[in-house]
Design an enzyme around this catalytic site. Structure first.
Site, mmCIF file in Angstrom:
data_model
loop_
_atom_site.group_PDB
_atom_site.id
_atom_site.type_symbol
_atom_site.label_atom_id
_atom_site.label_comp_id
_atom_site.label_asym_id
_atom_site.label_seq_id
_atom_site.Cartn_x
_atom_site.Cartn_y
_atom_site.Cartn_z
ATOM 1 N N THR A 15 0.840 -1.215 0.000
ATOM 2 C CA THR A 15 0.000 0.000 0.000
ATOM 3 C C THR A 15 0.870 1.258 0.000
ATOM 4 O OG1 THR A 15 -1.652 -1.239 1.227
ATOM 5 C CG2 THR A 15 -1.888 1.150 1.228
ATOM 6 N N VAL A 16 1.769 1.374 0.961
ATOM 7 C CA VAL A 16 2.554 2.611 1.100
ATOM 8 C C VAL A 16 3.686 2.668 0.065
ATOM 9 C CG1 VAL A 16 3.863 4.046 2.706
ATOM 10 C CG2 VAL A 16 1.990 2.639 3.569
ATOM 11 N N VAL A 134 3.261 8.231 12.211
ATOM 12 C CA VAL A 134 2.198 8.701 13.110
ATOM 13 C C VAL A 134 1.207 9.531 12.311
ATOM 14 C CG1 VAL A 134 1.651 10.061 15.155
ATOM 15 C CG2 VAL A 134 3.786 8.771 15.071
ATOM 16 N N GLY A 136 -0.306 9.077 9.505
ATOM 17 C CA GLY A 136 -0.196 9.044 8.044
ATOM 18 C C GLY A 136 0.216 10.347 7.398
ATOM 19 N N ILE A 138 -0.639 13.369 7.968
ATOM 20 C CA ILE A 138 -0.664 14.620 8.746
ATOM 21 C C ILE A 138 0.739 14.984 9.227
ATOM 22 C CG2 ILE A 138 -1.704 15.815 10.706
ATOM 23 C CD1 ILE A 138 -3.871 13.667 10.747
ATOM 24 N N GLU A 192 -8.451 -4.180 9.046
ATOM 25 C CA GLU A 192 -7.658 -5.262 8.458
ATOM 26 C C GLU A 192 -8.297 -6.608 8.785
ATOM 27 O OE1 GLU A 192 -3.507 -4.925 9.111
ATOM 28 O OE2 GLU A 192 -3.604 -2.740 9.100
ATOM 29 N N LYS A 207 1.762 4.898 18.419
ATOM 30 C CA LYS A 207 1.872 6.290 17.965
ATOM 31 C C LYS A 207 2.023 7.234 19.166
ATOM 32 C CE LYS A 207 -0.710 5.018 13.842
ATOM 33 N NZ LYS A 207 -2.049 4.807 13.281
HETATM 34 P P1 NAP Z 1 1.726 -3.983 2.836
HETATM 35 O O1 NAP Z 1 0.696 -3.452 1.924
HETATM 36 O O2 NAP Z 1 1.522 -5.284 3.499
HETATM 37 O O3 NAP Z 1 3.102 -4.060 1.987
HETATM 38 C C1 NAP Z 1 4.272 -4.608 2.483
HETATM 39 C C2 NAP Z 1 5.290 -4.680 1.373
HETATM 40 O O4 NAP Z 1 6.543 -5.037 1.943
HETATM 41 C C3 NAP Z 1 4.990 -5.695 0.276
HETATM 42 O O5 NAP Z 1 5.410 -5.218 -0.951
HETATM 43 C C4 NAP Z 1 5.840 -6.897 0.702
HETATM 44 O O6 NAP Z 1 6.279 -7.654 -0.390
HETATM 45 C C5 NAP Z 1 7.039 -6.211 1.300
HETATM 46 N N1 NAP Z 1 7.703 -7.041 2.319
HETATM 47 C C6 NAP Z 1 7.204 -7.433 3.509
HETATM 48 N N2 NAP Z 1 8.111 -8.184 4.160
HETATM 49 C C7 NAP Z 1 9.189 -8.248 3.378
HETATM 50 C C8 NAP Z 1 10.447 -8.895 3.496
HETATM 51 N N3 NAP Z 1 10.767 -9.615 4.555
HETATM 52 N N4 NAP Z 1 11.327 -8.751 2.482
HETATM 53 C C9 NAP Z 1 11.016 -8.034 1.384
HETATM 54 N N5 NAP Z 1 9.838 -7.416 1.209
HETATM 55 C C10 NAP Z 1 8.933 -7.526 2.199
HETATM 56 O O7 NAP Z 1 2.060 -2.938 4.002
HETATM 57 P P2 NAP Z 1 1.676 -1.375 4.037
HETATM 58 O O8 NAP Z 1 0.256 -1.218 4.425
HETATM 59 O O9 NAP Z 1 2.171 -0.717 2.824
HETATM 60 O O10 NAP Z 1 2.530 -0.896 5.317
HETATM 61 C C11 NAP Z 1 3.918 -0.686 5.225
HETATM 62 C C12 NAP Z 1 4.377 0.079 6.471
HETATM 63 O O11 NAP Z 1 3.733 1.356 6.513
HETATM 64 C C13 NAP Z 1 4.055 -0.583 7.800
HETATM 65 O O12 NAP Z 1 5.091 -0.332 8.702
HETATM 66 C C14 NAP Z 1 2.777 0.135 8.242
HETATM 67 O O13 NAP Z 1 2.604 0.121 9.634
HETATM 68 C C15 NAP Z 1 3.088 1.532 7.766
HETATM 69 N N6 NAP Z 1 1.901 2.367 7.554
HETATM 70 C C16 NAP Z 1 0.913 1.920 6.751
HETATM 71 C C17 NAP Z 1 -0.177 2.746 6.516
HETATM 72 C C18 NAP Z 1 -1.286 2.306 5.588
HETATM 73 O O14 NAP Z 1 -2.216 3.089 5.384
HETATM 74 N N7 NAP Z 1 -1.225 1.107 5.013
HETATM 75 C C19 NAP Z 1 -0.262 4.015 7.139
HETATM 76 C C20 NAP Z 1 0.796 4.441 7.955
HETATM 77 C C21 NAP Z 1 1.877 3.610 8.138
HETATM 78 P P3 NAP Z 1 5.487 -8.972 -0.886
HETATM 79 O O15 NAP Z 1 4.147 -8.461 -1.335
HETATM 80 O O16 NAP Z 1 6.328 -9.473 -1.994
HETATM 81 O O17 NAP Z 1 5.404 -9.873 0.300
HETATM 82 N N1 HSE Z 2 -4.463 0.838 10.994
HETATM 83 C C1 HSE Z 2 -4.210 2.238 11.076
HETATM 84 C C2 HSE Z 2 -5.525 3.002 11.267
HETATM 85 C C3 HSE Z 2 -3.519 2.791 9.841
HETATM 86 O O1 HSE Z 2 -6.603 2.427 11.229
HETATM 87 O O2 HSE Z 2 -5.441 4.208 11.479
HETATM 88 C C4 HSE Z 2 -2.040 2.536 9.838
HETATM 89 O O3 HSE Z 2 -1.408 3.280 10.841
#
Ligand code: NAP
Ligand code: HSE
Length: 431
Positions: A15-16, A134, A136, A138, A192, A207
């Site tokens: 996603t990110v 923290v 996103g 903001i 999720e 956070k």
């Molecule tokens: P996600 O959609 O699950 O994506 C994770 C990515 O990392 C995938 O491309 C995955 O590859 C790769 N990956 C995971 N483990 C790996 C490893 N061991 N080696 C190599 N590649 C690996 O996660 P996300 O939602 O983008 O979140 C990423 C980070 O941002 C997290 O720390 C989350 O807390 C933070 N965050 C997310 C959001 C949000 O809105 N989603 C908001 C704020 C912060 P594969 O697909 O090939 O496994």
């Molecule tokens: N799961 C979080 C939320 C997003 O619902 O705000 C990632 O920090």
């Protein structure tokens, strides 16, 4: 003039990661004018190469080898967007050891290891930025570390979890019960598959640990933060809160009174007049109070592909500027104090209580005696509709230490006149 190119690697294309890829692509035409250089993605690390290769213009960027990135001296910045404690922690550490700058959105890792990684970044004169970790999109980390640095902050409270705010908004506005609102959040893609970290307050707790560490210049880790989720909140609590001119929000709270830091996450009644009360749906907001700034609030989208990528890309731009001006590592760890964290039993709150008791004379006096024994002062008592032979009491207390409140409730629970203590929810009180 020769074009300046700064090469970066993305760790993760979920996603990110994919959002960051898209934002950097859309910024490409004006990037050089904006920041003085062009950021070029040289490598993208994933586990499933085939899946990721299909998403990008140049599939040869995608690799499953971390060593390929670590050993590439042309890559100056690594954006860790994989999540989880390991191998993300090791990769960040190795990148910093190799003199690479790091951007991360990983609150789980930072809440556990914030100090160690920032110390290492400082030692290596590298930047380690984490605005996306923290709330996103903001901007809150940068304002706390820079724009508000000349304040003594004494309160940061926020709605820092979008999933739970969406659920509570549906319960408030549409009268839904928790399970119904959670199902809707899952259906719409907010919650999720395993929503535990959100609904139990753990995500918000991480956070709060990061925010409190920065605000009070003293390390607060996730273990220091008490967390309570929203699973016990009912539509009835919401209704009574509304009747009292309040809403119930999951609040990440931290305060510093000159002696100790308080840091916790809990559902809380807040007055409808408070700026956080009107933050609805999946939006986040962080409310800050400082001696010079007074009150300030930051509001926006706390998650999602492009909003989170906006914060990641902003950090990448900042590091690029620092590289160009030779001033990386300018703002390293800002925790120069060692302040104690107040144990939760000593934290004072107002409380909203809903208690079912026998409907007979003398019961109120029995409860009042227990409250007096444990130094609980009552602000308001209301008797709601009778439920057969039981009366429902709604009580708002004045500020009381959590430990005293627990003892009072324990004693009330054991009384023969008590059928059940249906709700115990903190209520916001001005400092
Ligand atoms: P996600 O959609 O699950 O994506 C994770 C990515 O990392 C995938 O491309 C995955 O590859 C790769 N990956 C995971 N483990 C790996 C490893 N061991 N080696 C190599 N590649 C690996 O996660 P996300 O939602 O983008 O979140 C990423 C980070 O941002 C997290 O720390 C989350 O807390 C933070 N965050 C997310 C959001 C949000 O809105 N989603 C908001 C704020 C912060 P594969 O697909 O090939 O496994
Ligand atoms: N799961 C979080 C939320 C997003 O619902 O705000 C990632 O920090």
């Amino acid at each position: 003039m020769e074009e300046k190119v700064i090469k970066i690697a993305l760790l993760g294309l979920g996603t990110v990661g994919y959002g960051t890829y898209k934002v950097l692509k859309s910024q490409e035409p004006e990037m050089e004018k904006k920041i003085g250089a062009r950021l070029e993605i040289k490598k993208i690390l994933v586990r499933n190469v085939q899946k990721a290769a299909a998403r990008v213009e140049d599939p040869s960027l995608v690799t499953d080898s971390w060593e390929e990135i670590l050993e590439d001296s042309e890559i100056e910045i690594v954006a860790e967007l994989m999540g989880g404690l390991e191998p993300a922690g090791t990769y960040i550490e190795q990148a910093l050891q190799a003199g690479k700058h790091v951007v991360t959105a990983n609150k789980d890792l930072l809440a556990a290891n914030h100090g160690k990684l920032l110390d290492l970044a400082g030692e290596k004169k590298c930047d380690l930025l984490f605005e996306a970790a923290v709330a996103g999109a903001i901007p809150v980390i940068t304002p706390l570390k820079q724009s508000l640095a000349a304040n003594h902050l004494d309160e940061i409270m926020g709605i820092v979890n979008g999933t739970t705010n969406f659920i509570l908004t549906k319960m408030t506005q549409d009268g839904m019960e928790f399970s119904e609102a959670l199902a809707l959040a899952a259906e719409l893609g907010y919650a999720e598959a395993d929503p535990t970290a959100d609904i139990e307050g753990l995500d918000a707790g991480r956070k709060v640990a990061i925010l409190a560490s920065i605000a009070y210049n003293s390390r607060v880790s996730f273990e220091d933060v008490y967390t309570e989720g929203i699973t016990k909140i009912t539509a009835r609590d919401m209704k009574y809160a509304r009747e009292m001119g309040c809403v119930i929000k999951l609040i990440g709270m931290s305060r510093y009174d000159g002696e100790k830091i308080e840091a916790y996450v809990a559902p809380m009644l807040i007055p409808q007049s408070h700026p956080l009360a009107s933050v609805n749906d999946a939006y986040n907001a962080v409310f800050v109070h400082g001696d010079a700034v007074g009150d300030a609030m930051f509001f926006g989208k706390g998650a999602g592909e492009l909003p989170t990528a906006s914060a990641v890309a902003g950090d990448l731009f900042e590091i690029a500027r620092n590289i160009l001006h030779g001033c990386c590592g300018r703002i390293a760890c800002t925790c120069y104090k060692h302040l104690p964290v107040r144990p939760m039993k000593e934290v004072k709150s107002r409380y909203f209580l809903r208690i079912l008791v026998e409907d007979r004379s003398g019961v109120l006096a029995e409860l009042a005696a227990v409250f007096a024994q444990f130094k609980v002062s009552v602000e308001q008592v209301m008797q709601k509709k009778k439920q057969s032979e039981w009366a429902e009491l709604v009580i708002i207390t004045e500020e009381v230490k959590e430990g005293d409140m627990e003892q009072a409730l324990q004693s009330i629970r054991c009384k023969s006149c008590t059928r059940e203590i249906s709700s115990v929810i903190r209520a916001y009180g001005e400092k």
